[in-house]
Motif scaffolding. Structure first.
Motif, short mmCIF file in Angstrom:
data_model
loop_
_atom_site.label_atom_id
_atom_site.label_comp_id
_atom_site.label_asym_id
_atom_site.label_seq_id
_atom_site.Cartn_x
_atom_site.Cartn_y
_atom_site.Cartn_z
N ARG A 6 61.65 21.91 -25.19
CA ARG A 6 61.52 22.73 -23.99
C ARG A 6 62.32 22.15 -22.82
O ARG A 6 63.01 22.88 -22.11
CB ARG A 6 60.04 22.82 -23.60
N ILE A 7 62.23 20.85 -22.64
CA ILE A 7 62.97 20.19 -21.56
C ILE A 7 64.47 20.33 -21.78
O ILE A 7 65.23 20.63 -20.85
CB ILE A 7 62.56 18.71 -21.46
N THR A 8 64.92 20.12 -23.02
CA THR A 8 66.33 20.26 -23.34
C THR A 8 66.82 21.67 -23.05
O THR A 8 67.92 21.87 -22.51
CB THR A 8 66.58 19.91 -24.83
N GLN A 9 65.99 22.64 -23.37
CA GLN A 9 66.33 24.04 -23.10
C GLN A 9 66.50 24.28 -21.60
O GLN A 9 67.42 24.99 -21.19
CB GLN A 9 65.23 24.94 -23.65
N GLN A 10 65.63 23.68 -20.79
CA GLN A 10 65.74 23.83 -19.33
C GLN A 10 67.06 23.26 -18.83
O GLN A 10 67.75 23.89 -18.00
CB GLN A 10 64.57 23.13 -18.63
N PHE A 11 67.43 22.08 -19.31
CA PHE A 11 68.69 21.46 -18.91
C PHE A 11 69.87 22.34 -19.34
O PHE A 11 70.80 22.58 -18.55
CB PHE A 11 68.84 20.07 -19.52
N ASP A 12 69.83 22.84 -20.57
CA ASP A 12 70.93 23.66 -21.08
C ASP A 12 71.08 24.94 -20.26
O ASP A 12 72.20 25.36 -19.94
CB ASP A 12 70.70 24.00 -22.56
N SER A 14 70.16 25.41 -17.14
CA SER A 14 70.64 25.07 -15.80
C SER A 14 72.15 24.83 -15.81
O SER A 14 72.87 25.30 -14.92
CB SER A 14 69.91 23.82 -15.29
N ILE A 15 72.62 24.12 -16.82
CA ILE A 15 74.06 23.86 -16.95
C ILE A 15 74.82 25.18 -17.10
O ILE A 15 75.84 25.41 -16.45
CB ILE A 15 74.34 22.93 -18.14
N ALA A 16 74.29 26.06 -17.95
CA ALA A 16 74.94 27.35 -18.20
C ALA A 16 74.98 28.20 -16.92
O ALA A 16 75.99 28.86 -16.64
CB ALA A 16 74.22 28.11 -19.31
N ALA A 17 73.90 28.17 -16.16
CA ALA A 17 73.85 28.94 -14.91
C ALA A 17 74.90 28.44 -13.93
O ALA A 17 75.57 29.24 -13.25
CB ALA A 17 72.46 28.87 -14.30
N HIS A 167 72.41 35.34 -11.31
CA HIS A 167 71.30 35.05 -12.23
C HIS A 167 70.06 35.74 -11.73
O HIS A 167 69.96 36.08 -10.54
CB HIS A 167 71.07 33.53 -12.31
N ASN A 168 69.08 35.95 -12.61
CA ASN A 168 67.84 36.63 -12.23
C ASN A 168 66.62 35.73 -12.27
O ASN A 168 65.56 36.14 -11.80
CB ASN A 168 67.60 37.84 -13.14
N ARG A 169 66.74 34.53 -12.77
CA ARG A 169 65.59 33.63 -12.85
C ARG A 169 65.55 32.75 -11.61
O ARG A 169 66.53 32.05 -11.29
CB ARG A 169 65.67 32.79 -14.12
N GLN A 174 67.59 28.72 -7.65
CA GLN A 174 67.33 27.62 -6.73
C GLN A 174 68.15 26.38 -7.08
O GLN A 174 68.60 25.66 -6.18
CB GLN A 174 65.83 27.30 -6.71
N GLU A 175 68.35 26.14 -8.37
CA GLU A 175 69.16 24.99 -8.77
C GLU A 175 70.61 25.15 -8.33
O GLU A 175 71.24 24.18 -7.89
CB GLU A 175 69.05 24.80 -10.29
N VAL A 176 71.13 26.36 -8.43
CA VAL A 176 72.50 26.60 -7.96
C VAL A 176 72.55 26.58 -6.44
O VAL A 176 73.54 26.12 -5.85
CB VAL A 176 73.04 27.93 -8.53
#
Length: 200
Positions: A6-12, A14-17, A167-169, A174-176
């Protein structure tokens, strides 16, 4: 799904966004930097407003300008309209929460100042009213949004700048936004101080 996955998915994600936003946002971010540098070097200031995580972003941005980002320089004039609890609660109580930012813009905004208006959805009513107040004070607006810009995009004039994360999430937007704030601070320093001397 286990936590590591799950954590890896969040990082991935964020990077993609961030990668998806790079080409679309670089231009308007550069325009916002030029605008803010022109304002700051001509005796103006940047006011910032937003709610929740966006309020935190306002405070982060103002602190980096007033103090420093990564390099030593004189403080720059920036105010987060999210920090004065007495003003926020007085305005919210006596008028409405929708006016907590606009009343402050009316009081301290001056022609030539910049309003950094942050809303992940673009639909925050109190931020929309702050934009109206900024225009009435002959200020320029930099809108930092996502999800297509919401209602705020309809308020922006030809001299305003819209930095809309594609993005819609909310978390990804917020990260961007945080990266954008760091780009603004870095760009302002570059324009004021020149290239950093890495030879030392």
């Amino acid at each position: 799904m286990d936590l590591i996955t799950r954590i890896t998915q969040q990082f991935d994600e964020s990077i993609a966004a961030k990668q998806a936003a790079t080409e679309e946002l670089a231009g308007p971010i550069a325009q916002a930097i030029d605008l803010m540098v022109n304002t700051l070097t001509n005796g103006g200031k940047v006011l910032a407003c937003g709610n929740g995580g966006s309020a935190g972003d306002c405070q982060h941005f103002a602190a980096e300008l007033v103090g420093r980002f990564e390099r030593e320089r004189p403080g720059l004039a920036a105010i987060a309209l999210t920090t004065d609890s007495s003003a926020l609660t007085a305005i919210g109580n006596d008028y409405s929460f929708n006016e907590v930012f606009s009343k402050q813009v009316q009081a301290i905004g001056q022609p030539g100042d910049v309003l950094l208006a942050i809303s992940t959805s673009g639909n925050s009513k109190n931020v929309q009213l702050a934009i109206e107040a900024a225009h009435a004070r002959e200020m320029t607006v930099v809108a930092l949004t996502g999800k297509g810009g919401g209602q705020m995009v309809k308020q922006l004039g030809e001299n305003d700048i819209h930095i809309c994360v594609p993005h819609n999430r909310t978390a990804r937007i917020q990260e961007v936004h945080l990266l954008t704030i760091h780009c603004l601070c870095d760009g302002i320093d570059l324009c004021l101080l020149g290239e950093e001397d890495n030879a030392q």
